[in-house]
Design a protein around this motif. Structure first.
Motif, PDB file in Angstrom:
ATOM      1  N   GLN A  94       0.855  -1.185  -0.088  1.00 14.82           N
ATOM      2  CA  GLN A  94       0.118   0.042  -0.041  1.00 14.82           C
ATOM      3  C   GLN A  94       0.969   1.372   0.106  1.00 14.82           C
ATOM      4  N   PRO A  95       0.378   2.425  -0.499  1.00 17.95           N
ATOM      5  CA  PRO A  95       1.234   3.595  -0.503  1.00 17.95           C
ATOM      6  C   PRO A  95       1.338   3.959   0.996  1.00 17.95           C
ATOM      7  N   LEU A  96       2.567   4.671   1.323  1.00 17.46           N
ATOM      8  CA  LEU A  96       2.885   4.981   2.514  1.00 17.46           C
ATOM      9  C   LEU A  96       2.651   6.277   2.683  1.00 17.46           C
ATOM     10  N   LYS A  97       2.252   6.914   4.092  1.00 18.71           N
ATOM     11  CA  LYS A  97       2.087   8.393   4.417  1.00 18.71           C
ATOM     12  C   LYS A  97       3.610   8.705   5.164  1.00 18.71           C
ATOM     13  N   GLY A  98       4.033  10.050   4.821  1.00 20.08           N
ATOM     14  CA  GLY A  98       5.380  10.398   5.277  1.00 20.08           C
ATOM     15  C   GLY A  98       5.320  10.751   6.826  1.00 20.08           C
ATOM     16  N   TYR A  99       5.124   9.760   7.743  1.00 23.76           N
ATOM     17  CA  TYR A  99       5.006  10.373   9.161  1.00 23.76           C
ATOM     18  C   TYR A  99       6.425   9.676   9.656  1.00 23.76           C
ATOM     19  N   PRO A 100       6.944  10.268  10.351  1.00 21.47           N
ATOM     20  CA  PRO A 100       8.670   9.829  10.990  1.00 21.47           C
ATOM     21  C   PRO A 100       8.754   8.266  11.218  1.00 21.47           C
ATOM     22  N   SER A 101       7.772   7.567  11.818  1.00 22.02           N
ATOM     23  CA  SER A 101       7.658   6.358  11.998  1.00 22.02           C
ATOM     24  C   SER A 101       8.018   5.393  10.826  1.00 22.02           C
ATOM     25  N   ILE A 102       7.752   6.007   9.574  1.00 25.95           N
ATOM     26  CA  ILE A 102       8.047   5.224   8.168  1.00 25.95           C
ATOM     27  C   ILE A 102       9.495   4.690   8.370  1.00 25.95           C
ATOM     28  N   ALA A 103      10.480   5.541   8.864  1.00 27.43           N
ATOM     29  CA  ALA A 103      11.844   5.250   8.782  1.00 27.43           C
ATOM     30  C   ALA A 103      12.198   3.973   9.595  1.00 27.43           C
ATOM     31  N   LEU A 104      11.284   3.556  10.410  1.00 29.50           N
ATOM     32  CA  LEU A 104      11.775   2.130  11.159  1.00 29.50           C
ATOM     33  C   LEU A 104      10.596   1.090  10.795  1.00 29.50           C
ATOM     34  N   GLY A 105      10.093   1.295   9.735  1.00 29.52           N
ATOM     35  CA  GLY A 105       9.411   0.245   9.093  1.00 29.52           C
ATOM     36  C   GLY A 105       7.899  -0.122   9.653  1.00 29.52           C
ATOM     37  N   VAL A 106       7.152   0.889  10.173  1.00 27.31           N
ATOM     38  CA  VAL A 106       6.204   0.605  10.959  1.00 27.31           C
ATOM     39  C   VAL A 106       4.831   0.814  10.025  1.00 27.31           C
ATOM     40  N   PHE A 107       4.706  -0.525   9.381  1.00 26.38           N
ATOM     41  CA  PHE A 107       3.786  -0.598   8.125  1.00 26.38           C
ATOM     42  C   PHE A 107       3.748  -2.030   7.905  1.00 26.38           C
ATOM     43  N   GLU A 108       2.895  -2.677   7.056  1.00 20.96           N
ATOM     44  CA  GLU A 108       2.996  -4.306   6.911  1.00 20.96           C
ATOM     45  C   GLU A 108       3.349  -4.676   5.439  1.00 20.96           C
ATOM     46  N   LEU A 109       4.200  -5.763   5.401  1.00 19.59           N
ATOM     47  CA  LEU A 109       4.435  -6.343   4.113  1.00 19.59           C
ATOM     48  C   LEU A 109       4.521  -7.802   4.414  1.00 19.59           C
ATOM     49  N   SER A 110       4.240  -8.516   3.103  1.00 18.73           N
ATOM     50  CA  SER A 110       4.776 -10.110   3.322  1.00 18.73           C
ATOM     51  C   SER A 110       6.116 -10.120   3.030  1.00 18.73           C
ATOM     52  N   PRO A 111       6.552 -11.542   3.533  1.00 19.58           N
ATOM     53  CA  PRO A 111       7.903 -11.798   3.208  1.00 19.58           C
ATOM     54  C   PRO A 111       8.230 -11.757   1.859  1.00 19.58           C
ATOM     55  N   LEU A 112       7.327 -12.080   0.932  1.00 19.65           N
ATOM     56  CA  LEU A 112       7.588 -12.136  -0.589  1.00 19.65           C
ATOM     57  C   LEU A 112       7.625 -10.669  -1.114  1.00 19.65           C
ATOM     58  N   GLU A 113       6.806  -9.710  -0.352  1.00 17.13           N
ATOM     59  CA  GLU A 113       6.824  -8.484  -0.941  1.00 17.13           C
ATOM     60  C   GLU A 113       8.297  -7.930  -0.595  1.00 17.13           C
ATOM     61  N   VAL A 114       8.880  -8.089   0.777  1.00 13.13           N
ATOM     62  CA  VAL A 114      10.109  -7.637   1.176  1.00 13.13           C
ATOM     63  C   VAL A 114      11.257  -8.164   0.211  1.00 13.13           C
ATOM     64  N   ALA A 115      11.108  -9.408  -0.200  1.00 12.89           N
ATOM     65  CA  ALA A 115      12.094 -10.081  -1.260  1.00 12.89           C
ATOM     66  C   ALA A 115      11.973  -9.192  -2.410  1.00 12.89           C
ATOM     67  N   THR A 116      10.772  -8.733  -2.932  1.00 10.21           N
ATOM     68  CA  THR A 116      10.618  -8.147  -4.296  1.00 10.21           C
ATOM     69  C   THR A 116      11.293  -6.900  -4.228  1.00 10.21           C
ATOM     70  N   ALA A 117      10.954  -6.105  -3.135  1.00  6.72           N
ATOM     71  CA  ALA A 117      11.647  -4.828  -2.936  1.00  6.72           C
ATOM     72  C   ALA A 117      13.167  -4.961  -2.954  1.00  6.72           C
ATOM     73  N   TYR A 118      13.782  -5.791  -2.312  1.00  7.33           N
ATOM     74  CA  TYR A 118      15.209  -5.802  -2.231  1.00  7.33           C
ATOM     75  C   TYR A 118      15.928  -6.532  -3.489  1.00  7.33           C
ATOM     76  N   THR A 119      15.018  -6.829  -4.617  1.00  6.84           N
ATOM     77  CA  THR A 119      15.941  -7.346  -5.616  1.00  6.84           C
ATOM     78  C   THR A 119      16.255  -5.964  -6.609  1.00  6.84           C
ATOM     79  N   LEU A 120      15.845  -4.781  -6.110  1.00  4.84           N
ATOM     80  CA  LEU A 120      16.228  -3.631  -6.858  1.00  4.84           C
ATOM     81  C   LEU A 120      17.897  -3.455  -6.577  1.00  4.84           C
ATOM     82  N   PHE A 121      18.255  -3.935  -5.265  1.00  6.95           N
ATOM     83  CA  PHE A 121      19.980  -3.835  -4.954  1.00  6.95           C
ATOM     84  C   PHE A 121      20.457  -4.689  -5.727  1.00  6.95           C
ATOM     85  N   GLY A 122      20.326  -5.600  -6.015  1.00  9.07           N
ATOM     86  CA  GLY A 122      21.103  -6.657  -6.930  1.00  9.07           C
ATOM     87  C   GLY A 122      20.937  -6.147  -8.394  1.00  9.07           C
TER      88      GLY A 122
END
Length: 305
Positions: free
Chosen positions: A112-140
């Motif tokens: 889901q789109p995130l809102k620009g609150y300070p807690s965003i920096a600490l990952g205070v929202f929800e993702l599935s493990p697959l979504e986390v994996a998908t996001a990290y593909t950009l680094f490689g």
């Protein structure tokens, strides 16, 4: 762990807070902004004060703490990410702009789109493990999302049909992405993921641990140039696990990677154009002189060193 007991596919369906595994995207946002504006004051060697801090937002006070209330004072951004320091990361997100961090995440088209609150920096929202994996593909993948495929090919007799490999959205420059990947190598070499090295994993790797409030979720995302793996450990009912990502997830990741890459050559992350490596004083972040007692090679966007 037992399909007889539960058919719930946690890898795809369990939505949990990613916690500190989101921090690399904060630093990526910061370096992207610096590159856009032609600034040279934001690099992995930039110093930030890591100390107890209170933020006021929408008439609310927020006083987050570092894990185990440990603070380092003046610390480089590389060291802050390696040790997963919350306060230093929130300060970088604030300097960059919380909305800019949310905007960069929006370019991934994940969750889901995130809102620009300070807690965003600490990952205070929800993702599935697959979504986390998908996001990290950009680094490689040079700043471009590589959407995962469940099926690589279908074979019938002598006929083989390969599934189409699609390219996802472009999120960041190859150069800024590489700088953050370089910082995540320190997570594995000397930071919260160093248990992988202690357990015998010697291939070039980068990653990030994650631990959420009250030790409810334990994460480790780690990757080499050829393989990415995400580990989440927790309870379905959100009961506190009582273990950090370093304690619970890193050993599982290491065990898997040792087997998966056994016998593989050590492939190094390749720097794209626009990257320079320079020796700096590890304690001050300044360019090193012959008199510096602790010298380390640092990665810079060309022109910012």
């Amino acid at each position: 762990r037992s399909y007889n007991q539960s058919q719930f596919n946690r890898a795809v369906l369990a939505h949990r807070q990613p916690g500190s595994t989101f921090k690399p995207f904060v630093y990526l946002s910061a370096f992207e902004q610096a590159a856009e504006e032609g600034r040279a004051d934001l690099t992995p060697a930039t110093m930030v004060w890591d100390e107890p801090t209170t933020w006021t937002y929408d008439d609310q006070e927020w006083a987050p703490r570092n894990y185990e209330d440990s603070y380092d004072g003046h610390i480089t951004l590389r060291r802050a990410l390696a040790l997963s320091r919350n306060i230093a990361t929130i300060k970088i997100a604030e300097q960059t702009g919380f909305n800019r961090v949310a905007s960069l995440w929006g370019r991934t088209k994940i969750g889901q789109p995130l809102k620009g609150y300070p807690s965003i920096a600490l990952g205070v929202f929800e993702l599935s493990p697959l979504e986390v994996a998908t996001a990290y593909t950009l680094f490689g993948n040079g700043g471009i999302i590589a959407p995962p495929r469940a099926i690589a090919r279908v074979a019938s007799g002598e006929q083989t049909l390969k599934t189409k490999r699609e390219s996802g959205p472009t999120v960041a420059r190859p150069s800024t992405t590489y700088v953050v990947t370089s910082m995540m190598r320190s997570v594995v070499n000397e930071g919260t993921g160093a248990g992988a090295r202690a357990a015998g994993f010697s291939l070039d790797a980068a990653g990030k641990s994650g631990t959420t409030n009250d030790l409810r979720d334990a994460w480790f995302v780690g990757f080499t140039p050829e393989l990415l793996a995400v580990v989440w450990v927790g309870f379905d009912d959100n009961t506190p696990l009582g273990l950090s990502g370093t304690q619970a997830a890193v050993p599982i990741w290491t065990s898997f990677m040792l087997k998966a890459l056994a016998g593989h050559a050590n492939v190094h992350f390749e720097a794209p154009a626009g990257i320079n490596a320079v020796d700096i004083d590890r304690d001050t972040g300044k360019l090193a002189t012959p008199n510096c007692p602790r010298v380390t090679s640092e990665t810079f966007l060309a022109g910012t060193e």
